[in-house]
Design an enzyme around this catalytic site. Structure first.
Site, PDB file in Angstrom:
ATOM      1  CG  ASP A  81      -1.902   1.062   1.330  1.00  0.00           C
ATOM      2  OD1 ASP A  81      -2.414   1.465   0.274  1.00  0.00           O
ATOM      3  OD2 ASP A  81      -2.206   1.517   2.455  1.00  0.00           O
ATOM      4  N   GLY A 206      -8.393   6.418   3.119  1.00  0.00           N
ATOM      5  CA  GLY A 206      -8.760   7.309   4.221  1.00  0.00           C
ATOM      6  C   GLY A 206     -10.178   7.089   4.709  1.00  0.00           C
ATOM      7  CG  ASN A 227      -7.234   1.432   0.829  1.00  0.00           C
ATOM      8  OD1 ASN A 227      -7.865   0.634   0.157  1.00  0.00           O
ATOM      9  ND2 ASN A 227      -5.997   1.804   0.537  1.00  0.00           N
TER      10      ASN A 227
HETATM   11  P1  13P Z   1      -7.250   5.609   7.263  1.00  0.00           P
HETATM   12  O1  13P Z   1      -6.124   5.414   8.228  1.00  0.00           O
HETATM   13  O2  13P Z   1      -7.795   6.981   7.309  1.00  0.00           O
HETATM   14  O3  13P Z   1      -8.271   4.546   7.372  1.00  0.00           O
HETATM   15  O4  13P Z   1      -6.608   5.462   5.798  1.00  0.00           O
HETATM   16  C1  13P Z   1      -5.957   4.256   5.466  1.00  0.00           C
HETATM   17  C2  13P Z   1      -5.611   4.179   4.036  1.00  0.00           C
HETATM   18  O5  13P Z   1      -6.197   4.819   3.192  1.00  0.00           O
HETATM   19  C3  13P Z   1      -4.527   3.273   3.671  1.00  0.00           C
HETATM   20  O6  13P Z   1      -4.217   3.303   2.326  1.00  0.00           O
END
Ligand code: 13P
Length: 281
Positions: A81, A206, A227
């Protein structure tokens, strides 16, 4: 069992559900995610970021995450990621990840295209799939902080897909990484428009702390990978706090670790059910 990103996302699109993509930073988080997915009979995307991999040890994480992926009794996509370092992304490809994400979203469009093509060529030649981001989801991601560069531009998204041949496209529609997001106002009309013009499966980042009804609406409009990082970090920490409150003199890692696994599992199951991926394995 290890499976392919794009095929699972296309299935999710047909079935009108999304596959949760969970970040993990330690063994307890990883076990909580896999156990939740197995118990819910859900496909799952297991994600490692660069700094999480450096924390756990790159070779260690490669070996235990691949073992977990291969041994699970549900489809698992092992995903690198937010790759910023091209060499490390290639290392993940070589190690046998199912898919990798390159994040050059803060760079100018042409540079993002050029770097994405380099990764797509490398990864595809080894049967590995690629996600890339257009527009920029800001906030605190991994060890970096950034402002949002703004929502995804529809024409850029169309052009980006055409030029790069990516397998999944991360878009910016109003989420941001990390804990403090203020009032989340997702751009559903923008999502609708992108979805009607881009054929690659769409991803949102996010997604912790975003109301589940909002995420469900994005699924109804075509999002297939969601995610989640922060919500599971918090669950892990809360499990540990909870155990030590009850056992202030405690010291056995197998006991406090178990509580962390249980808390992560519970949170992961909430997302799995909300995204409708339960019983889809
Ligand atoms: P959050 O920590 O806001 O859930 O975002 C995680 C993310 O997008 C990892 O790629």
């Amino acid at each position: 069992m290890k499976t392919k990103l794009k095929e699972e996302l296309l299935k999710a699109k047909q079935g009108k559900y999304a596959i949760p993509a969970f970040n993990f930073d330690n063994l307890e988080m990883m076990k909580g995610i896999i156990e939740a997915a197995e118990e819910e009979k859900s496909p799952v995307i297991l994600m490692v970021t660069e700094s999480a991999a450096k924390y756990m040890g790159i070779d260690y994480v490669f070996s235990f995450a691949l073992t977990a992926t291969n041994n699970a009794n549900i489809p698992v996509i092992l995903h690198w990621d937010h790759g910023f370092d091209i060499d490390l992304i290639k290392k993940a490809v070589d190690a046998g990840f199912s898919s990798v994400m390159l994040d050059s979203s803060l760079k100018p469009f042409e540079e993002n295209v050029k770097e994405t093509i380099e990764i797509v060529n490398y990864a595809h030649s080894k049967g590995v799939q690629v996600e890339s981001e257009i527009g920029h989801v800001g906030g605190k991601e991994d060890d970096r902080n950034s402002d949002s560069k703004g929502y995804t531009d529809v024409n850029e998204a169309i052009e980006f897909e055409k030029l790069t041949k990516i397998d999944a496209l991360a878009i910016a529609i109003g989420t941001s990484h990390g804990l403090f997001k203020g009032q989340v106002k997702l751009q559903f009309d923008l999502l609708k428009e992108i979805e009607s013009k881009v054929s690659a499966p769409l991803v949102i980042h996010g997604s912790s702390q975003v109301p589940l009804e909002d995420l469900q609406k994005t699924i109804s409009l075509g999002i297939t990978k969601i995610n989640i990082g922060t919500d599971l970090k918090m669950a892990c920490a809360n499990g540990l706090k909870h155990w030590f409150e009850k056992n202030p003199q405690g010291f056995d890692a197998r006991k406090y670790g178990k509580e962390a696994i249980e808390f992560v599992k519970k949170e992961a199951k909430i997302k799995i059910r909300a995204f409708g991926s339960n019983n889809k394995a």
